[in-house]
Design an enzyme around this catalytic site. Sequence first.
Site, PDB file in Angstrom:
ATOM      1  N   TYR A 195       0.836  -1.204   0.000  1.00 48.21           N
ATOM      2  CA  TYR A 195       0.000   0.000   0.000  1.00 48.21           C
ATOM      3  C   TYR A 195       0.872   1.256   0.000  1.00 48.21           C
ATOM      4  CZ  TYR A 195      -3.631   3.360   1.270  1.00 48.21           C
ATOM      5  OH  TYR A 195      -4.496   4.439   1.275  1.00 48.21           O
ATOM      6  N   SER A 217       6.405 -10.502  37.421  1.00 48.52           N
ATOM      7  CA  SER A 217       5.468 -11.587  37.121  1.00 48.52           C
ATOM      8  C   SER A 217       6.155 -12.935  37.013  1.00 48.52           C
ATOM      9  CB  SER A 217       4.749 -11.300  35.801  1.00 48.52           C
ATOM     10  OG  SER A 217       5.653 -11.415  34.712  1.00 48.52           O
ATOM     11  N   VAL A 244       9.701 -13.231  31.166  1.00 45.99           N
ATOM     12  CA  VAL A 244      10.962 -12.683  30.670  1.00 45.99           C
ATOM     13  C   VAL A 244      10.970 -11.162  30.746  1.00 45.99           C
ATOM     14  CG1 VAL A 244      12.433 -12.448  28.629  1.00 45.99           C
ATOM     15  CG2 VAL A 244      11.364 -14.646  29.154  1.00 45.99           C
ATOM     16  N   ASP A 245       9.871 -10.525  30.334  1.00 46.63           N
ATOM     17  CA  ASP A 245       9.859  -9.065  30.227  1.00 46.63           C
ATOM     18  C   ASP A 245      10.043  -8.379  31.576  1.00 46.63           C
ATOM     19  OD1 ASP A 245       9.362  -9.593  27.567  1.00 46.63           O
ATOM     20  OD2 ASP A 245       7.197  -9.358  27.781  1.00 46.63           O
ATOM     21  N   SER A 296      11.202  -9.674  34.270  1.00 46.30           N
ATOM     22  CA  SER A 296      12.475 -10.091  34.867  1.00 46.30           C
ATOM     23  C   SER A 296      13.637  -9.279  34.314  1.00 46.30           C
ATOM     24  CB  SER A 296      12.712 -11.586  34.621  1.00 46.30           C
ATOM     25  OG  SER A 296      11.729 -12.366  35.265  1.00 46.30           O
TER      26      SER A 296
END
Length: 525
Positions: A82, A230, A233-234, A236
């Site tokens: 596009y 949590s 990975v993120d 941490s």
Amino acid sequence: MHSKILILDFGSQVTQLIARRVRDAGVFSEVYPYDVSDEFIRNYGAAGVILSGGQNSVTEGDTPRVPQAVFALGVPVFGICYGMQAMAEQLGGKVEMGKVREFGYAEVRARGHTALLSDISDFVTSDGHGMLKVWMSHGDKVDQMPPGFKLMASTTNCPIAGMADEERRFYGVQFHPEVTHTDQGEAILKRFVVDICGCTPDWNMPDYIAEAVASIRKQVGSDEVILGLSGGVDSSVAAALIHRAIGDQLTCVFVDHGLLRLDEGNMVMEMFAENLGVKVIRVDATDQFMGHLAGVTDPEAKRKIIGREFVEVFQVESGKLKNAKWLAQGTIYPDVIESAGKGKKGATIKSHHNVGGLPETLNLKLLEPLRELFKDEVRKLGVALGLPHAMVYRHPFPGPGLGVRILGEVKKEFADLLRRADAIFIDELRNTKDESGESWYDKTSQAFAVFLPVKSVGVMGDGRTYEYVVALRAVQTQDFMTAHWAHLPYELLGRVSNRIINEVRGINRVVYDISGKPPATIEWE
């Protein structure tokens, strides 16, 4: 100061892949919506501009157009699909609806010796024509090139599959170099950003650490920071990076919502509190989360509840930390894009609990040190920070945890069954190797079990059982935008099924998901 590429998004679902490919070439890039102001474009400092694909038609009057400032910047411009059509239409060419649509594999003849495609090909025909194996996805096509452009590529169905105005360094291709199905796509994008735009390939994660640490220190100062850990990975990597920057000014709150993987809570505490010396407060909020999830079956509603309760827990815990002024989160760039944040005009596929701001009652400022990084960059950053390779390269785990891998209502009983079944699946994947010695865990990009809220009849010994079903999901992908189901060995699947049925009382049937993405998503909810 890094040179950078500006990517304008016209609504394609794979726009973020353009940014990833550019960064793979060692050049920083960012995605912004196509309708940013001319002033923004002039002040951005782009070494080059890439125009993404999109689902609209430039033959209709009210569809997206390229800001005119782009063509007046004096920097190279690369239109894709596009983006090429919009460039052609706005610079005096002509676009028409194609008689034959092209979706999927195509072979493109690279015509002429432009700076973009020179010496790049997949094979050469007997007539000496260089050919590219590409991925097409278009209905409209450029019928007439604008003044100053010459033909760069063509197919039988699309005579103008690529065009170039080398005096102004404007290029357009009808195919998609950003997807892995275009074999030379990485080389084409690298040619554009490094050779044509003149960018220095100096974007890498080991060097980024010093920049990020300095930025965090400048942003935070002497304030204290609270981070929601949590176990993924993120969050941490965010914790390790912020701790590198400000040390004891960081306090992590690890929320156990009862939807973690088997023994994950203890592993997180051991890695951070014991090995890295990070201050971690562990909060068991299982009852709180389960109470609010009771009776809720809609996937989006479950995600929103889990996100809301995370904030509730942080409000309580941050109230105990009187000097905390910042809440840190492991938000990464795809979270922002998928949640219709910066650079996305497309539909929201699913919400992310760590995107979208915070309630004013929290009275904390937001710190998101990974917000501009893709997942592969976060992993490289984690290794550079000294986190264990096995932890950093674990398969992705959703923020809402098992809450979106339990179909329908979430119950503690279901979570307990699922985490044990999932652990068996992952254990067998890690312990089963192919002929080359690579484990099937490493050969798959993401693998997990899904709890199905249905019961089926079974037989154990001489007795009849009526118990639950789990589905196994394993996919292979390079970009997570498309994925193929993993062709796991039958022997492996048989062992997993046998172990789950024998070791997890309450499950008597195991099925394997052989859906690709698209049409399915990788997660079931």
